[in-house]
Write a protein that holds these residues in place. Sequence first.
Motif, mmCIF file in Angstrom:
data_model
loop_
_atom_site.group_PDB
_atom_site.id
_atom_site.type_symbol
_atom_site.label_atom_id
_atom_site.label_comp_id
_atom_site.label_asym_id
_atom_site.label_seq_id
_atom_site.Cartn_x
_atom_site.Cartn_y
_atom_site.Cartn_z
ATOM 1 N N ASN A 13 59.782 24.082 82.809
ATOM 2 C CA ASN A 13 61.238 24.192 82.884
ATOM 3 C C ASN A 13 61.919 22.912 82.417
ATOM 4 O O ASN A 13 62.943 22.956 81.727
ATOM 5 C CB ASN A 13 61.670 24.534 84.307
ATOM 6 C CG ASN A 13 61.282 25.940 84.716
ATOM 7 O OD1 ASN A 13 61.080 26.807 83.867
ATOM 8 N ND2 ASN A 13 61.162 26.175 86.005
ATOM 9 N N MET A 14 61.358 21.767 82.806
ATOM 10 C CA MET A 14 61.926 20.484 82.394
ATOM 11 C C MET A 14 61.844 20.309 80.890
ATOM 12 O O MET A 14 62.803 19.888 80.237
ATOM 13 C CB MET A 14 61.191 19.343 83.094
ATOM 14 C CG MET A 14 61.716 17.962 82.746
ATOM 15 S SD MET A 14 63.442 17.717 83.248
ATOM 16 C CE MET A 14 63.247 17.679 85.029
ATOM 17 N N LYS A 15 60.679 20.664 80.325
ATOM 18 C CA LYS A 15 60.517 20.548 78.872
ATOM 19 C C LYS A 15 61.482 21.480 78.142
ATOM 20 O O LYS A 15 62.059 21.101 77.115
ATOM 21 C CB LYS A 15 59.075 20.869 78.481
ATOM 22 C CG LYS A 15 58.055 19.811 78.912
ATOM 23 C CD LYS A 15 56.650 20.219 78.510
ATOM 24 C CE LYS A 15 55.626 19.176 78.944
ATOM 25 N NZ LYS A 15 54.237 19.578 78.600
ATOM 26 N N ALA A 16 61.638 22.708 78.661
ATOM 27 C CA ALA A 16 62.556 23.661 78.032
ATOM 28 C C ALA A 16 63.988 23.146 78.087
ATOM 29 O O ALA A 16 64.750 23.283 77.114
ATOM 30 C CB ALA A 16 62.438 25.016 78.724
ATOM 31 N N THR A 17 64.377 22.545 79.216
ATOM 32 C CA THR A 17 65.728 21.996 79.358
ATOM 33 C C THR A 17 65.971 20.858 78.375
ATOM 34 O O THR A 17 67.010 20.783 77.716
ATOM 35 C CB THR A 17 65.950 21.500 80.794
ATOM 36 O OG1 THR A 17 65.763 22.590 81.711
ATOM 37 C CG2 THR A 17 67.350 20.934 80.965
#
Length: 275
Positions: free
Chosen positions: A5-9
């Motif tokens: 999720n962090m990478k996608a954000t």
Amino acid sequence: MASLNMKATLLSLLLLLVGLGIWEAMNQAPSATAGLSEYELMMGGADQEARVPPPSQVFSHAWDELSDPFYDAGPNDKGIGIQLAYSLYRVLTGYLAAALIAIPLGFVIGMSPLMHKALNPFIQVLRPISPLAWMPLALFIIRDSEGSAIFVIFICSIWPMLINTAFGVANVRTDWIKVARTHELSPLKTAFLVILPAAAPTILTGMRISIGIAWLVIVAAEMLVGGTGIGYYVWNEWNNLDLNSVIFSILMIGIVGMLLDMTLAAVTKLVQYED
């Protein structure tokens, strides 16, 4: 999952910044109209080109609009908050009216093969009709622009909810229904205690599809009937040749649509279950 999720954000933010940077840079490049006199610009200079306002101008305009979103300076000059409120009222009114009819009727169709075969031809004929095609007839019968817009939202919202409800009800596991019969539950209790919880994820998926379609349609409907609403706001600002307001309103339409979808997506997760 948290790392993903962090990478996608971060990737989303990076793509946003790159896109905005390219957009801004394209507007900072020398224009073919540079050096032309005001008279030449008015007469349409040989290489005159139109440019979309850069993000810096749009964000500055958005700040001004959002600093006082509910101002009311007359019929043709209302804040973005008031325009969105009119549109949301129409969407939710038509949407909830559609839900009150589509979900019970979908239950009947899903539980009765006879009703499915009897009503399916009508559904297949009416479902593909563009909601805006109903607008002239609605205006003639209802004779009110707001009521006609609500009717158009109703007619476009009803089909995804109806079809998904019927599908979800028809595909409830038969062994669950057999257990309910073994316990001598009445048809009404079976519908509420067994079928509704089992079909709820599919029903809410239909409701999620419907709210997206309704939000799309209300913009076009308000462009046609005028008066108030975000669709009218976009068209009015275009007539005023205010592209900053047009782009700002497009962004607001997208944000509100995303919030409506996220709300129903969150409710759908609450009723999902694992076999």
